[in-house]
Every structure is written in C-alpha cells, then in structure tokens.
Design a protein around this motif. Sequence first.
Motif, PDB file in Angstrom:
ATOM      1  N   LYS A 128       1.069  -1.305  -0.003  1.00 42.23           N
ATOM      2  CA  LYS A 128      -0.037   0.058   0.135  1.00 42.23           C
ATOM      3  C   LYS A 128       1.004   1.236  -0.264  1.00 42.23           C
ATOM      4  O   LYS A 128       1.699   1.354   0.948  1.00 42.23           O
ATOM      5  N   GLY A 173       1.468   5.736  -0.747  1.00 44.45           N
ATOM      6  CA  GLY A 173       0.892   6.919  -0.997  1.00 44.45           C
ATOM      7  C   GLY A 173       0.763   7.330  -2.353  1.00 44.45           C
ATOM      8  O   GLY A 173       1.686   7.035  -2.911  1.00 44.45           O
ATOM      9  N   ALA A 174      -0.419   7.833  -2.573  1.00 43.91           N
ATOM     10  CA  ALA A 174      -0.650   8.183  -4.324  1.00 43.91           C
ATOM     11  C   ALA A 174      -1.528   9.365  -4.239  1.00 43.91           C
ATOM     12  O   ALA A 174      -2.722   8.887  -4.340  1.00 43.91           O
ATOM     13  N   ASP A 175      -1.163  10.457  -4.312  1.00 46.71           N
ATOM     14  CA  ASP A 175      -1.795  11.634  -4.545  1.00 46.71           C
ATOM     15  C   ASP A 175      -1.981  11.914  -6.032  1.00 46.71           C
ATOM     16  O   ASP A 175      -1.393  10.880  -6.599  1.00 46.71           O
ATOM     17  N   SER A 176      -2.906  12.630  -6.459  1.00 45.90           N
ATOM     18  CA  SER A 176      -3.110  12.894  -8.094  1.00 45.90           C
ATOM     19  C   SER A 176      -1.886  13.194  -8.692  1.00 45.90           C
ATOM     20  O   SER A 176      -1.643  12.655  -9.810  1.00 45.90           O
ATOM     21  N   SER A 199       1.136  11.954  -8.265  1.00 47.69           N
ATOM     22  CA  SER A 199       2.171  10.780  -8.263  1.00 47.69           C
ATOM     23  C   SER A 199       1.261   9.391  -8.865  1.00 47.69           C
ATOM     24  O   SER A 199       2.169   8.472  -9.168  1.00 47.69           O
ATOM     25  N   ARG A 200       0.136   9.319  -8.981  1.00 46.25           N
ATOM     26  CA  ARG A 200      -0.431   8.031  -9.533  1.00 46.25           C
ATOM     27  C   ARG A 200       0.235   7.801 -10.827  1.00 46.25           C
ATOM     28  O   ARG A 200       0.082   6.549 -10.833  1.00 46.25           O
ATOM     29  N   TYR A 208      -7.903   0.767  -4.917  1.00 49.30           N
ATOM     30  CA  TYR A 208      -7.692   2.302  -5.066  1.00 49.30           C
ATOM     31  C   TYR A 208      -8.269   2.894  -4.171  1.00 49.30           C
ATOM     32  O   TYR A 208      -9.654   2.865  -3.714  1.00 49.30           O
ATOM     33  N   HIS A 268      -8.514   7.197  -2.080  1.00 51.28           N
ATOM     34  CA  HIS A 268      -8.344   8.763  -2.450  1.00 51.28           C
ATOM     35  C   HIS A 268      -6.771   9.328  -2.414  1.00 51.28           C
ATOM     36  O   HIS A 268      -6.353   9.898  -3.073  1.00 51.28           O
ATOM     37  N   ARG A 269      -6.185   8.590  -1.508  1.00 52.99           N
ATOM     38  CA  ARG A 269      -4.760   8.936  -0.889  1.00 52.99           C
ATOM     39  C   ARG A 269      -3.642   7.531  -1.010  1.00 52.99           C
ATOM     40  O   ARG A 269      -2.499   7.914  -0.740  1.00 52.99           O
ATOM     41  N   ASN A 270      -3.982   6.821  -1.728  1.00 53.86           N
ATOM     42  CA  ASN A 270      -3.332   5.545  -1.592  1.00 53.86           C
ATOM     43  C   ASN A 270      -3.766   4.392  -2.675  1.00 53.86           C
ATOM     44  O   ASN A 270      -4.831   4.470  -3.058  1.00 53.86           O
ATOM     45  N   LYS A 298       2.979   2.590   2.981  1.00 58.12           N
ATOM     46  CA  LYS A 298       2.034   2.600   4.067  1.00 58.12           C
ATOM     47  C   LYS A 298       1.902   1.390   4.721  1.00 58.12           C
ATOM     48  O   LYS A 298       1.955   1.161   5.969  1.00 58.12           O
TER      49      LYS A 298
END
Length: 170
Positions: free
Chosen positions: A90, A92-95, A97-98, A115, A117-119, A144
Amino acid sequence: MYRTLAVLVENSPGVLARVAGLFSRRGYNIDSLTVGRTENPAISRMTIVVEGDDRILEQVTKQLHKLVDVIKINDITGSPHVDREMVIIKVGADSASRGEIMQITQIFRASIVDYGHRNLTIECTGNQEKISAFEEALRPFGIKELVRTGKIAVLRGSKFTNISRTKEEE
C-alpha cells in the motif's frame, strides 16, 4: 549460502509448530517459510529457506527426518527450479504521483488491487530480486503497509517432489 528445502509433511495440527521449534531449538534461523496443502489434502508442502553450509543443512535434514510428521525432504537449491514470492504494497498516491506509480506497476507487471483517495494497493509476484526491486521503486512514494510472502518453489521439467513416482514420471 541460502538453501531451499521442499518438505512434504502430514497435514495435521501442530506440524508447523514442531518444524519451526526444531529450527529454533537448534539455533538456526528460518529466512523464509511457506506452507500449504498439496494436491493430496492429507499432505502439506513446506518450502523452507535457511542460511547455512552443507554441515548445517545435513544437521537440519537429519533432525527433520526424526519428526514423525515429515514424509519427504528435498533440497532443491542446486536443481533447476521455478520460484516465486508475492508482495502486496500500500503506497501513498496523490493525484500528482498516481501516473508514475501506475507506470512502475506496468513495468513490473504488477496489478493494482485496491484504489483509495490517497493510496494505491499493488500486488506483484516474481523472484526475490524482482520483488525487492519493486519495493525499492515504490519506496520514494511512501510505503504505508507492506506484506511479503516467503518463497514457493517447484522443480523444472518432469522432476518433482512427491511421495511416489510411476515409471513414466522417473
């Protein structure tokens, strides 16, 4: 040197504890241990990765043979075999870095399995080197949570670890 043992055992309660206890009592560390049922529901297969030289492997093998639940032990380290591990990460994936994370996922032939919102939660299978490289590639994004299996392995070609063989299979 790491050694990979394929061990067939009776599928009964307490076998895993007895095998792990044997290693612990002898002061040997298990690097990786996976266990699951085989094609025969009465038999489980353990794939044990242990670090040691020939002397240590010989001692471990002799001790394992003394356990009544152990049916067969096969050191497959030097034989051609296919091995795999799996990891679920898991990250961290903000818009922003996705896209890059998805590209890395494709390069490693991994799959996004959840999927948020933030990961993103990503699954990857491969040999130990591939899994380690995948983990390192995702580390800059902020891991995470990470869950990694041990090695599973099977001999290549017509050779296999089984209780008995027919003449055609030998």
